[in-house]
Design an enzyme around this catalytic site. Structure first.
Site, PDB file in Angstrom:
ATOM      1  N   ARG A   1      -8.355  -0.902   5.259  1.00 58.29           N
ATOM      2  CA  ARG A   1      -7.539   0.152   4.646  1.00 58.29           C
ATOM      3  C   ARG A   1      -6.186  -0.399   4.213  1.00 58.29           C
ATOM      4  NH1 ARG A   1      -6.234   5.015   8.137  1.00 58.29           N
ATOM      5  NH2 ARG A   1      -4.969   5.233   6.289  1.00 58.29           N
TER       6      ARG A   1
ATOM      7  N   ARG B   1       0.967  14.424  13.720  1.00 57.71           N
ATOM      8  CA  ARG B   1       1.570  14.140  12.398  1.00 57.71           C
ATOM      9  C   ARG B   1       1.661  15.388  11.513  1.00 57.71           C
ATOM     10  NH1 ARG B   1      -0.458   8.591   9.872  1.00 57.71           N
ATOM     11  NH2 ARG B   1       1.577   8.603   8.893  1.00 57.71           N
TER      12      ARG B   1
ATOM     13  N   LYS C   1       0.841  -1.203   0.000  1.00 58.00           N
ATOM     14  CA  LYS C   1       0.000   0.000   0.000  1.00 58.00           C
ATOM     15  C   LYS C   1       0.875   1.251   0.000  1.00 58.00           C
ATOM     16  CE  LYS C   1      -1.784   1.502   4.070  1.00 58.00           C
ATOM     17  NZ  LYS C   1      -1.371   2.887   4.359  1.00 58.00           N
ATOM     18  N   ASN C   2       1.823   1.298   0.914  1.00 58.61           N
ATOM     19  CA  ASN C   2       2.609   2.532   1.068  1.00 58.61           C
ATOM     20  C   ASN C   2       3.538   2.806  -0.108  1.00 58.61           C
ATOM     21  OD1 ASN C   2       1.361   2.930   3.470  1.00 58.61           O
ATOM     22  ND2 ASN C   2       3.139   2.524   4.769  1.00 58.61           N
TER      23      ASN C   2
ATOM     24  N   ASP D   1       5.646   0.636  11.944  1.00 60.59           N
ATOM     25  CA  ASP D   1       4.429  -0.056  11.514  1.00 60.59           C
ATOM     26  C   ASP D   1       4.372  -1.514  11.982  1.00 60.59           C
ATOM     27  OD1 ASP D   1       3.496   2.198  10.294  1.00 60.59           O
ATOM     28  OD2 ASP D   1       3.940   1.580   8.255  1.00 60.59           O
TER      29      ASP D   1
ATOM     30  N   CYS E   1      -4.385  12.696  13.500  1.00 62.09           N
ATOM     31  CA  CYS E   1      -4.420  11.275  13.227  1.00 62.09           C
ATOM     32  C   CYS E   1      -4.718  10.584  14.542  1.00 62.09           C
ATOM     33  CB  CYS E   1      -3.052  10.907  12.677  1.00 62.09           C
ATOM     34  SG  CYS E   1      -2.790   9.201  12.441  1.00 62.09           S
TER      35      CYS E   1
HETATM   36  C1  UD1 Z   1       4.818   6.788   6.400  1.00 59.38           C
HETATM   37  C2  UD1 Z   1       3.906   5.586   6.319  1.00 59.38           C
HETATM   38  C3  UD1 Z   1       3.504   5.117   7.699  1.00 59.38           C
HETATM   39  C4  UD1 Z   1       4.744   4.897   8.560  1.00 59.38           C
HETATM   40  C5  UD1 Z   1       5.656   6.119   8.526  1.00 59.38           C
HETATM   41  C6  UD1 Z   1       6.984   5.887   9.245  1.00 59.38           C
HETATM   42  C7  UD1 Z   1       2.703   5.921   4.239  1.00 59.38           C
HETATM   43  C8  UD1 Z   1       1.412   6.227   3.565  1.00 59.38           C
HETATM   44  N1  UD1 Z   1       2.711   5.951   5.570  1.00 59.38           N
HETATM   45  O1  UD1 Z   1       4.077   7.840   7.015  1.00 59.38           O
HETATM   46  O2  UD1 Z   1       2.770   3.898   7.561  1.00 59.38           O
HETATM   47  O3  UD1 Z   1       4.337   4.663   9.889  1.00 59.38           O
HETATM   48  O4  UD1 Z   1       5.975   6.472   7.168  1.00 59.38           O
HETATM   49  O5  UD1 Z   1       7.671   4.831   8.671  1.00 59.38           O
HETATM   50  O6  UD1 Z   1       3.698   5.609   3.581  1.00 59.38           O
HETATM   51  N2  UD1 Z   1       7.517  14.564  10.492  1.00 59.38           N
HETATM   52  C9  UD1 Z   1       7.652  15.898  10.806  1.00 59.38           C
HETATM   53  N3  UD1 Z   1       7.266  16.820   9.866  1.00 59.38           N
HETATM   54  C10 UD1 Z   1       6.755  16.457   8.655  1.00 59.38           C
HETATM   55  C11 UD1 Z   1       6.629  15.092   8.346  1.00 59.38           C
HETATM   56  C12 UD1 Z   1       7.019  14.155   9.299  1.00 59.38           C
HETATM   57  O7  UD1 Z   1       8.099  16.260  11.880  1.00 59.38           O
HETATM   58  O8  UD1 Z   1       6.430  17.342   7.851  1.00 59.38           O
HETATM   59  C13 UD1 Z   1       7.928  13.536  11.483  1.00 59.38           C
HETATM   60  C14 UD1 Z   1       6.773  12.660  11.974  1.00 59.38           C
HETATM   61  O9  UD1 Z   1       6.069  13.281  13.033  1.00 59.38           O
HETATM   62  C15 UD1 Z   1       7.497  11.398  12.381  1.00 59.38           C
HETATM   63  C16 UD1 Z   1       8.671  11.323  11.411  1.00 59.38           C
HETATM   64  O10 UD1 Z   1       8.783  12.615  10.820  1.00 59.38           O
HETATM   65  O11 UD1 Z   1       8.017  11.519  13.684  1.00 59.38           O
HETATM   66  C17 UD1 Z   1       8.519  10.310  10.297  1.00 59.38           C
HETATM   67  O12 UD1 Z   1       7.248  10.446   9.697  1.00 59.38           O
HETATM   68  P1  UD1 Z   1       7.046  10.198   8.139  1.00 59.38           P
HETATM   69  O13 UD1 Z   1       8.176   9.375   7.632  1.00 59.38           O
HETATM   70  O14 UD1 Z   1       6.767  11.486   7.463  1.00 59.38           O
HETATM   71  O15 UD1 Z   1       5.710   9.321   8.090  1.00 59.38           O
HETATM   72  P2  UD1 Z   1       4.638   9.331   6.931  1.00 59.38           P
HETATM   73  O16 UD1 Z   1       5.289   9.536   5.615  1.00 59.38           O
HETATM   74  O17 UD1 Z   1       3.497  10.228   7.297  1.00 59.38           O
END
Ligand code: UD1
Length: 422
Positions: free
Chosen positions: A401, A123, A22-23, A309, A118
């Site tokens: 999902r 997030r 999915k991701n 995850d 979330c």
């Molecule tokens: C993706 C995955 C999710 C997984 C996560 C971490 C998808 C659709 N989802 O989520 O299943 O749990 O990676 O492996 O692929 N952060 C910030 N600012 C930002 C963005 C992120 O501070 O603008 C922080 C987040 O709070 C978190 C860290 O960065 O602590 C990593 O998050 P991120 O890798 O962005 O997760 P997602 O891409 O949302």
């Protein structure tokens, strides 16, 4: 809302086929918007998140055709004419925010709803927005929407350092930078297989991205992304989930097929500490449970570290280990909604800040449980599979999902899970 009734205590024996990720599929779908014509994506899983994103993409005037039998999704952006991703859809799935990078890259202009919170925390998307500014976009907020614009319709490109390293922000910046007028550099980029798969596939369509899988991504903007066929990767989180399920359920012997062991990073090494039977091939993994599971503590980290995850599933398995272990989440420090539910099933588990302490082995007993997110839900199903008597898992729409045909796959190897609609 559908629920599961699970009769516990059945061993898992047989073969399970792993679905497409999915991701990894969602970034490929967004990338298709950059092409000059139709892009076909293979190995796309039948999941609600994919259907939701199809709707988001269709809103733009892009044609979406999903051959569900073949698991092939064809996205044709030839008539893309609307640059909006509305709140109604984005709030259902955060990854819809990939539309910001995709629309900026494809059309030089995007109006995308902010995703909001979330189930397990705020997030943020600050890195996505700061990164796009660094690539030359102007970013404004209007009534809960992000308005992103490229000067004269095309981003110039630029340099951005990610802190922390974010999968979503890296994907969004790659999408925005691929067709920029110049060169972009992303430092401390995410190294997850989902990002590598996106970059490799985009390169086959004419993109010029180097460094995928390392923290330094260099993207030389190109004028065109060609139509063509690209390939989604097997789901590493589904793989890890079923590896854990097979390890924790007594007398199990499960072979996973259509998987890709190399995408599991250090998870395989951690898994070996369980001293269960493990045979790893290129596309198959066989797991045989052992009589006893030793306590193995883990801490989540960015790839190739232990994935956030999979931490809920690991903690659930540790309720069946002989002794005390801990699970610490450094990526999402609030992702523990499963803890009170496992307690309802008889687990000895409690939480301190971003760590849970699990004292095994607990004899779990069926009860009604409910979870608030995808990975927590699957953990409760796994707990139900080892619990005595019947476990009722409510609100399984979370599972729909992200896990394709979960109950069919588990029932196919001996589980007794019944879906009850209502
Ligand atoms: C993706 C995955 C999710 C997984 C996560 C971490 C998808 C659709 N989802 O989520 O299943 O749990 O990676 O492996 O692929 N952060 C910030 N600012 C930002 C963005 C992120 O501070 O603008 C922080 C987040 O709070 C978190 C860290 O960065 O602590 C990593 O998050 P991120 O890798 O962005 O997760 P997602 O891409 O949302």
């Amino acid at each position: 809302m559908d629920k599961f009734l699970i009769e516990g205590g059945k061993s898992l024996r047989g073969t399970m086929t792993i679905s497409g990720s999915k991701n990894a599929a969602l970034p490929l779908m967004a990338a298709a918007l950059l092409a000059d014509g139709p892009v076909t994506i293979t190995n796309v899983p039948l999941l609600n998140d994919i259907f939701t994103f199809n709707k988001v993409i269709s809103e733009t005037g892009t044609q979406v055709l999903f051959d569900q039998e073949k698991r092939e999704l064809t996205i044709d952006p030839t008539h893309l004419n609307n640059h909006v991703a509305p709140y109604d859809l984005v709030r259902k799935m955060r990854a819809s925010f990939y539309m910001t990078g995709a629309l900026l890259g494809a059309a030089g202009d995007a109006r995308v709803s902010l995703p909001g919170g979330c189930a397990w925390g705020p997030r943020p998307v600050n890195l996505h927005l700061e990164g796009m500014r660094a690539l030359g976009a102007s970013i404004e907020m209007d009534s809960g929407y992000v308005i992103a614009k490229a000067p004269n319709g095309r981003l110039p490109g630029g340099t951005f350092t990610m802190n922390p390293s974010s999968v979503g922000a890296t994907v969004n910046l790659v999408l925005a930078a691929v067709k920029a007028g110049g060169k972009s550099v992303i430092r401390n980029a995410a190294m997850e297989p989902d990002v590598v798969n996106l970059c490799d596939n985009l390169n086959t369509l004419g993109a010029r991205i180097s460094g995928a899988g390392t923290p330094l991504l260099v993207i030389d903007g190109v004028d065109h992304i060609a139509p063509g066929t690209i390939h989604n990767t097997p789901d590493r989180i589904e793989t890890g989930t079923y590896m854990i399920a097979a390890a924790m359920i007594p007398d199990s012997d499960v072979t996973l097929t259509n998987t890709l062991a190399r995408d599991l990073g250090s998870f395989t090494d951690t898994f070996r500490k369980l001293r269960v039977g493990l045979e790893v091939g290129d596309s198959t993994i066989r797991i045989r449970s052992a009589d006893r599971i030793p306590p193995v503590s883990i801490e989540t980290a960015i790839y190739p570290g232990f994935p956030t995850d999979l931490q809920a599933q690991w903690a659930t398995m540790m309720t069946q280990a002989d002794g005390k272990s801990t699970v610490t989440d450094h990526i999402y420090p609030d992702r523990f909604s499963y803890v009170p539910e496992l307690v309802r099933l008889g687990a000895d588990i409690d939480r301190r800040d971003n760590t849970v302490i699990i004292r095994g082995r607990s004899l779990l007993k069926g009860a009604s449980v409910m979870s608030t997110d995808l990975r927590a839900s699957v953990s409760l199903v796994m707990a139900g599979l080892v619990a005595r008597d019947e476990t009722e898992v409510l609100r399984v729409y979370h599972l729909d999902r992200g896990y394709e045909k979960l109950e069919d796959k588990l029932n196919g190897v001996g589980a007794a899970i019944k879906r009850v609609s209502g």
